[in-house]
Scaffold this active site. Structure first.
Site, PDB file in Angstrom:
ATOM      1  N   HIS A  33       0.796  -1.233   0.000  1.00 55.85           N
ATOM      2  CA  HIS A  33       0.000   0.000   0.000  1.00 55.85           C
ATOM      3  C   HIS A  33       0.827   1.281   0.000  1.00 55.85           C
ATOM      4  O   HIS A  33       0.275   2.363  -0.134  1.00 55.85           O
ATOM      5  CB  HIS A  33      -0.937   0.024   1.207  1.00 55.85           C
ATOM      6  CG  HIS A  33      -0.224   0.289   2.497  1.00 55.85           C
ATOM      7  ND1 HIS A  33       0.583  -0.618   3.111  1.00 55.85           N
ATOM      8  CD2 HIS A  33      -0.182   1.399   3.282  1.00 55.85           C
ATOM      9  CE1 HIS A  33       1.089  -0.109   4.208  1.00 55.85           C
ATOM     10  NE2 HIS A  33       0.650   1.112   4.347  1.00 55.85           N
TER      11      HIS A  33
HETATM   12  C1  UD1 Z   1      -2.177   5.218   6.106  1.00 59.12           C
HETATM   13  C2  UD1 Z   1      -0.893   5.656   6.781  1.00 59.12           C
HETATM   14  C3  UD1 Z   1       0.171   4.570   6.659  1.00 59.12           C
HETATM   15  C4  UD1 Z   1      -0.359   3.231   7.114  1.00 59.12           C
HETATM   16  C5  UD1 Z   1      -1.634   2.925   6.378  1.00 59.12           C
HETATM   17  C6  UD1 Z   1      -2.243   1.609   6.790  1.00 59.12           C
HETATM   18  C7  UD1 Z   1      -0.376   8.067   6.744  1.00 59.12           C
HETATM   19  C8  UD1 Z   1       0.506   9.092   6.156  1.00 59.12           C
HETATM   20  N1  UD1 Z   1      -0.330   6.855   6.184  1.00 59.12           N
HETATM   21  O1  UD1 Z   1      -1.914   5.110   4.702  1.00 59.12           O
HETATM   22  O2  UD1 Z   1       1.282   4.909   7.456  1.00 59.12           O
HETATM   23  O3  UD1 Z   1       0.621   2.245   6.873  1.00 59.12           O
HETATM   24  O4  UD1 Z   1      -2.571   3.976   6.647  1.00 59.12           O
HETATM   25  O5  UD1 Z   1      -3.417   1.361   6.073  1.00 59.12           O
HETATM   26  O6  UD1 Z   1      -1.064   8.351   7.686  1.00 59.12           O
HETATM   27  N2  UD1 Z   1      -9.346   4.566   1.946  1.00 59.12           N
HETATM   28  C9  UD1 Z   1     -10.579   3.933   1.908  1.00 59.12           C
HETATM   29  N3  UD1 Z   1     -11.163   3.616   3.110  1.00 59.12           N
HETATM   30  C10 UD1 Z   1     -10.604   3.910   4.309  1.00 59.12           C
HETATM   31  C11 UD1 Z   1      -9.365   4.572   4.330  1.00 59.12           C
HETATM   32  C12 UD1 Z   1      -8.743   4.890   3.132  1.00 59.12           C
HETATM   33  O7  UD1 Z   1     -11.106   3.655   0.863  1.00 59.12           O
HETATM   34  O8  UD1 Z   1     -11.192   3.583   5.357  1.00 59.12           O
HETATM   35  C13 UD1 Z   1      -8.683   4.897   0.657  1.00 59.12           C
HETATM   36  C14 UD1 Z   1      -8.996   6.308   0.179  1.00 59.12           C
HETATM   37  O9  UD1 Z   1      -9.042   6.285  -1.204  1.00 59.12           O
HETATM   38  C15 UD1 Z   1      -7.772   7.082   0.623  1.00 59.12           C
HETATM   39  C16 UD1 Z   1      -6.663   6.056   0.479  1.00 59.12           C
HETATM   40  O10 UD1 Z   1      -7.274   4.815   0.821  1.00 59.12           O
HETATM   41  O11 UD1 Z   1      -7.544   8.236  -0.129  1.00 59.12           O
HETATM   42  C17 UD1 Z   1      -5.481   6.306   1.345  1.00 59.12           C
HETATM   43  O12 UD1 Z   1      -5.855   6.442   2.718  1.00 59.12           O
HETATM   44  P1  UD1 Z   1      -4.955   7.317   3.724  1.00 59.12           P
HETATM   45  O13 UD1 Z   1      -5.516   7.253   5.094  1.00 59.12           O
HETATM   46  O14 UD1 Z   1      -4.714   8.672   3.143  1.00 59.12           O
HETATM   47  O15 UD1 Z   1      -3.542   6.610   3.688  1.00 59.12           O
HETATM   48  P2  UD1 Z   1      -3.113   5.058   3.668  1.00 59.12           P
HETATM   49  O16 UD1 Z   1      -2.513   4.771   2.354  1.00 59.12           O
HETATM   50  O17 UD1 Z   1      -4.203   4.160   4.168  1.00 59.12           O
END
Ligand code: UD1
Length: 385
Positions: free
Chosen positions: A223
């Site tokens: 991821h």
């Molecule tokens: C975040 C953390 C990372 C961790 C990871 C575990 C930061 C900078 N990064 O990254 O350290 O390893 O979580 O998962 O804080 N999304 C969904 N549903 C959700 C959450 C996210 O669909 O419940 C999708 C959305 O499109 C979103 C993308 O995932 O834009 C990324 O989510 P985000 O929380 O920005 O970062 P992660 O890549 O999950």
């Protein structure tokens, strides 16, 4: 003594569960009288990324959910700070406790200090040295602001001392995530791999062979922006997985929402779904992923937490990164993982070596399942304002 603790994203939940339990125990056992408020920033919001972990790990529902959701880094950090500032002003805690290195960790650390509230960081001192990694920025900011820095291993303490952190702020307490692993592994052991696969397969894979309980398999999670945000890099990884790795044994791939989005955007999704031996799974619950880790011949991952779990379980782990903030998990330090970046030649070679090496569990100092009570004891001793 009033404590506000903060979670935001999936890897935080495994770290807060033992802390919440240790506070309850301190209140019951020693009459510590801690008033604890749990705040969820809402960075992760899908049930499978959040609620499932609260339920599985018996974390009480958050007292306050800030409902921040997804966005750019500035949006996430900015919105979290604005919302969390209101909480701090209203609750006036003696301590704000943050865990890990996600955007919620950093945002709430800054907010706490700007409100002159003491800050404790659980999992302090990890350094990858890679400033392109958003988590590294979060770690540096959080540690610089913290009044108590709880480190998971001795190398993290060395990092902090090198950066000039006063020795009396640094407390080596061990790895809190291993508290969760030790408390929960018996539940994971009761699960069947074939059931987990059966219940969590993503759509469109009906034609693939059924997965048998005895099958040897590898397990993949992916991821990090450095692996999934560049079409060329993600494309090469997908080619290797589908054309090579999955030829020899089934590959179970639990797909992060971010990765699914990128695979679809780059036109790679159909190839993954069509690959005969690649089984894509929805994001799994804690026990399910732990069970797959216990049974996997090989783990390929860019997750920090999985590197640590592989270390204790001994599962051969290829870390799909060029660096790690968790060197204690590396093979040369007695752990079970090797850094392979996203260089296919290196991944190929390491696959062979690590499969030959097999399962070699190791337990770094104080990864003993008793980290959370040590942390609560230190905070109680430090006391209120
Ligand atoms: C975040 C953390 C990372 C961790 C990871 C575990 C930061 C900078 N990064 O990254 O350290 O390893 O979580 O998962 O804080 N999304 C969904 N549903 C959700 C959450 C996210 O669909 O419940 C999708 C959305 O499109 C979103 C993308 O995932 O834009 C990324 O989510 P985000 O929380 O920005 O970062 P992660 O890549 O999950």
């Amino acid at each position: 003594l009033k404590i506000v603790s903060v979670v935001g994203a999936r890897p935080n939940f495994m770290k807060i569960a033992p802390f919440v339990r240790a506070i309850e125990d301190a209140n019951k056992g020693n009459g510590a009288g801690i008033d604890h408020i749990l705040v969820h920033t809402g960075q992760h919001y899908d049930d499978s990324m959040s609620k499932a972990f609260f339920d599985a790990l018996n974390i009480p529902e958050a007292d306050i959910n800030l409902g921040i959701g997804s966005g750019t880094h500035a949006e996430q950090v900015g919105h979290t700070m604005i919302a969390f500032e209101k909480v701090v002003r209203q609750e006036k805690p003696d301590w704000v406790v943050v865990v890990g290195d996600v955007n919620a960790t950093c945002a709430c650390s800054i907010t706490a200090k700007k409100q002159h509230v003491r800050l404790a960081h659980i999992e302090a001192g990890l350094r990858s040295g890679d400033m392109t990694m958003p988590e590294e920025v979060n770690r540096l900011v959080t540690d610089r602001l913290s009044d108590l820095l709880f480190t998971p291993d001795r190398l993290s303490g060395d990092n902090l001392r090198r950066e000039g952190v006063a020795a009396d702020k640094i407390r080596f307490v061990g790895n809190i995530m291993i508290d969760t692993l030790e408390a929960q592994r018996h539940k994971a052991e009761e699960l069947r791999v074939a059931d987990i696969v059966g219940c969590n397969r993503m759509e469109g894979q009906g034609a693939k062979a059924d997965f048998g309980e005895q099958d040897i398999f590898s397990l993949l999670t992916l991821h990090r922006p450095s692996n999934v945000d560049d079409p060329k890099i993600l494309g090469e990884i997908v080619d290797f997985l589908t054309d090579e790795l999955a030829r020899d044994m089934p590959l179970l791939w639990t797909v992060h929402p971010r990765t699914e989005k990128q695979l679809k955007a780059f036109g790679l999704w159909d190839k993954v779904v069509a690959a005969r031996n690649v089984v894509t799974l929805r994001p799994l619950g804690y026990h399910q992923l732990l069970r797959l880790n216990m049974g996997a011949a090989l783990v390929l991952t860019d997750s920090g937490g999985l590197q640590e779990e592989c270390c204790v379980l001994g599962t051969p782990c290829l870390t799909l990164r060029w660096n790690t903030e968790r060197p204690v998990t590396l093979r040369e330090q007695g752990g079970a993982s090797v850094l392979v970046g996203n260089d296919v030649r290196r991944i190929r070679e390491a696959c062979r070596e690590m499969l030959e090496r097999g399962r070699v569990p190791s337990r770094p100092e104080l990864w003993d399942g008793k980290t959370a009570p040590r942390i609560v004891e230190v905070i109680v001793e430090a006391g209120g304002i």
